[in-house]
Design a protein around this motif. Structure first.
Motif, PDB file in Angstrom:
ATOM      1  N   MET A   1      -1.883  60.913  19.552  1.00 12.42           N
ATOM      2  CA  MET A   1      -0.703  60.670  20.361  1.00 12.42           C
ATOM      3  C   MET A   1       0.392  60.028  19.505  1.00 12.42           C
ATOM      4  SD  MET A   1      -0.316  58.444  23.873  1.00 12.42           S
ATOM      5  CE  MET A   1      -1.126  57.033  23.146  1.00 12.42           C
ATOM      6  N   ILE A   2       1.561  60.679  19.422  1.00 12.94           N
ATOM      7  CA  ILE A   2       2.693  60.170  18.659  1.00 12.94           C
ATOM      8  C   ILE A   2       3.621  59.445  19.621  1.00 12.94           C
ATOM      9  CG2 ILE A   2       4.529  60.775  17.053  1.00 12.94           C
ATOM     10  CD1 ILE A   2       1.717  61.506  16.101  1.00 12.94           C
ATOM     11  N   LYS A  33      -0.392  54.722  11.125  1.00 15.67           N
ATOM     12  CA  LYS A  33       0.807  54.772  10.282  1.00 15.67           C
ATOM     13  C   LYS A  33       1.991  54.392  11.172  1.00 15.67           C
ATOM     14  CE  LYS A  33      -0.146  59.044   9.072  1.00 15.67           C
ATOM     15  NZ  LYS A  33      -1.566  59.157   9.473  1.00 15.67           N
ATOM     16  N   VAL A  34       2.677  53.311  10.808  1.00 18.49           N
ATOM     17  CA  VAL A  34       3.694  52.715  11.670  1.00 18.49           C
ATOM     18  C   VAL A  34       5.033  52.629  10.935  1.00 18.49           C
ATOM     19  CG1 VAL A  34       4.305  50.718  13.090  1.00 18.49           C
ATOM     20  CG2 VAL A  34       1.891  51.344  12.790  1.00 18.49           C
ATOM     21  N   ASP A 135       2.344  57.596  13.222  1.00 21.32           N
ATOM     22  CA  ASP A 135       1.692  57.592  14.529  1.00 21.32           C
ATOM     23  C   ASP A 135       2.538  56.870  15.570  1.00 21.32           C
ATOM     24  OD1 ASP A 135      -0.815  58.832  13.602  1.00 21.32           O
ATOM     25  OD2 ASP A 135      -1.099  56.943  12.528  1.00 21.32           O
ATOM     26  N   VAL A 136       3.167  55.789  15.156  1.00 17.22           N
ATOM     27  CA  VAL A 136       3.988  54.979  16.047  1.00 17.22           C
ATOM     28  C   VAL A 136       5.277  54.621  15.323  1.00 17.22           C
ATOM     29  CG1 VAL A 136       4.096  52.907  17.495  1.00 17.22           C
ATOM     30  CG2 VAL A 136       1.890  53.969  17.028  1.00 17.22           C
ATOM     31  N   THR A 137       6.401  54.728  16.015  1.00 23.79           N
ATOM     32  CA  THR A 137       7.684  54.329  15.463  1.00 23.79           C
ATOM     33  C   THR A 137       8.340  53.335  16.399  1.00 23.79           C
ATOM     34  OG1 THR A 137       8.034  56.448  14.343  1.00 23.79           O
ATOM     35  CG2 THR A 137       9.986  55.098  14.764  1.00 23.79           C
ATOM     36  N   PHE A 138       8.558  52.122  15.904  1.00 26.68           N
ATOM     37  CA  PHE A 138       9.285  51.106  16.669  1.00 26.68           C
ATOM     38  C   PHE A 138      10.770  51.229  16.353  1.00 26.68           C
ATOM     39  CE2 PHE A 138       5.092  49.304  16.893  1.00 26.68           C
ATOM     40  CZ  PHE A 138       5.081  48.551  18.065  1.00 26.68           C
ATOM     41  N   VAL A 139      11.594  51.194  17.387  1.00 28.23           N
ATOM     42  CA  VAL A 139      13.043  51.195  17.219  1.00 28.23           C
ATOM     43  C   VAL A 139      13.556  49.916  17.870  1.00 28.23           C
ATOM     44  CG1 VAL A 139      15.191  52.450  17.580  1.00 28.23           C
ATOM     45  CG2 VAL A 139      13.033  53.714  17.361  1.00 28.23           C
ATOM     46  N   ASP A 140      13.929  48.950  17.039  1.00 27.60           N
ATOM     47  CA  ASP A 140      14.383  47.635  17.519  1.00 27.60           C
ATOM     48  C   ASP A 140      15.883  47.700  17.778  1.00 27.60           C
ATOM     49  OD1 ASP A 140      14.714  44.989  18.129  1.00 27.60           O
ATOM     50  OD2 ASP A 140      14.409  44.260  16.078  1.00 27.60           O
ATOM     51  N   LEU A 141      16.261  47.735  19.057  1.00 26.37           N
ATOM     52  CA  LEU A 141      17.647  47.940  19.452  1.00 26.37           C
ATOM     53  C   LEU A 141      18.429  46.640  19.510  1.00 26.37           C
ATOM     54  CD1 LEU A 141      16.959  50.396  22.410  1.00 26.37           C
ATOM     55  CD2 LEU A 141      17.693  51.007  20.097  1.00 26.37           C
ATOM     56  N   SER A 142      19.723  46.742  19.340  1.00 25.53           N
ATOM     57  CA  SER A 142      20.608  45.592  19.538  1.00 25.53           C
ATOM     58  C   SER A 142      20.488  45.105  20.974  1.00 25.53           C
ATOM     59  CB  SER A 142      22.064  45.982  19.251  1.00 25.53           C
ATOM     60  OG  SER A 142      22.202  46.566  17.976  1.00 25.53           O
ATOM     61  N   ALA A 143      20.718  43.819  21.185  1.00 29.37           N
ATOM     62  CA  ALA A 143      20.631  43.260  22.531  1.00 29.37           C
ATOM     63  C   ALA A 143      21.753  43.797  23.410  1.00 29.37           C
ATOM     64  CB  ALA A 143      20.699  41.735  22.470  1.00 29.37           C
TER      65      ALA A 143
END
Length: 307
Positions: A1-2, A33-34, A135-143
């Motif tokens: 699962m991606i 894999k992150v 496998d996982v991609t975090f996208v840290d967005l602006s507040a």
């Protein structure tokens, strides 16, 4: 699962970035894999959280995410966290199959004020590349209700990402003001749902891809050092906040998890390792909370459709 994971908050200071970095680290320690994309364009500090001093406030030379999205570079820089970190313990703490790669923002970047189709295409291509490689991609967005938020929502509606699993984490501190702000970020006219519908998302499908993370929640079962009146007052406030969360559609059924108050993170935002717990610098409950969040993030049952 991606999985594409979007970390959002209405206010700054929610622990969004440091919690996301720790979740990314613990997922890499399970062998995944992150990727970690620093989309907090006005304050790209993920490098500092991973203790990579040369990019602690973003990367120079016009090769960060900000420059890439503007079309000024062909592809954004990527940094192996364990190869580049200044912290020896972090560099040595690894899973044989796991990877953790940071895509830093630009040191001289700033928040975007407009969003155009070329930017959406470049963002979509970036997400698609990460989907193929990680496998996982975090996208840290602006507040807040930022261009970064709209950019993420527009890109995830593309045909290229039609089969990608997207999950939205809304971070808020355990206070009345932050609960109200978290509800506003999701449900107000220009919040996640409203903006998502404008870009073609199905409102109910998007709503069911959202979970909340409560941060800096006091442990009420540990009243050490508190006077009886203080302990009783905290319990009343906790009960009041639980009722407020339910009223604001942020009750326990849509909560991914919570993090406790952690003295170590009050002074320095960083990845907390087992060695920090062994040295009695960090509390074991905090590491347990990060691991719990990471596990639930990847658990399909947690994301089943809500009635």
């Amino acid at each position: 699962m991606i999985v594409l994971v979007f970390s959002a908050s209405d206010k700054g200071g929610t622990g969004r970035s440091v919690t996301s970095c720790n979740m990314a680290y613990w997922l890499s320690m399970t062998g995944l894999k992150v990727a970690y994309l620093d989309f907090d364009f006005g304050s790209p500090t993920a490098g500092g959280t991973f203790e990579i001093s040369r990019i602690d406030t973003g990367i120079g030379d016009g090769i960060g995410l900000h420059s890439y999205l503007l079309g000024d570079s062909g592809f954004p820089a990527r940094v192996s966290v364990r190869s580049e970190t200044d912290r020896v313990e972090l560099s040595q703490s690894r899973h044989p199959s796991g990877r953790l790669v940071l895509f830093p923002g630009d040191h001289s970047g700033s928040e975007f004020t407009t969003l155009d189709e070329p930017m959406v295409r470049r963002c979509t291509a970036l997400f698609a590349t990460c989907e193929q490689e990680f496998d996982v991609t975090f996208v840290d967005l602006s507040a807040g209700r930022s261009i970064a938020l709209a950019l993420a929502l527009s890109a995830t509606r593309s045909a290229q990402l039609a089969e990608t699993v997207s999950r939205w984490l809304i971070f808020h501190r355990w206070t009345r003001q932050h609960i109200v702000a978290g509800h506003s970020l999701v449900y107000d006219e220009h919040g996640v749902l409203g903006t998502g519908v404008e870009w073609g998302h199905d409102r109910e499908q998007l709503r069911n891809s959202i979970r909340y993370v409560r941060t800096a929640v006091p442990e009420l079962n540990d009243a050490m050092g508190l006077r009886p009146a203080q302990a009783a007052w905290l319990q009343r406030q906790h009960d009041t906040l639980n009722r407020a969360a339910i009223r604001n559609e942020m009750g326990s059924t849509v909560v991914l998890g919570r993090t406790p108050v952690e003295p170590m993170l009050q002074c320095r935002e960083q990845v907390i390792l087992d060695i920090d717990v062994s040295a009695r610098i960090a509390n074991p409950e905090t590491v347990d909370a990060f691991r719990h969040l990471a596990t639930r993030l990847m658990n399909r049952a947690v994301w089943e459709r809500l009635e």
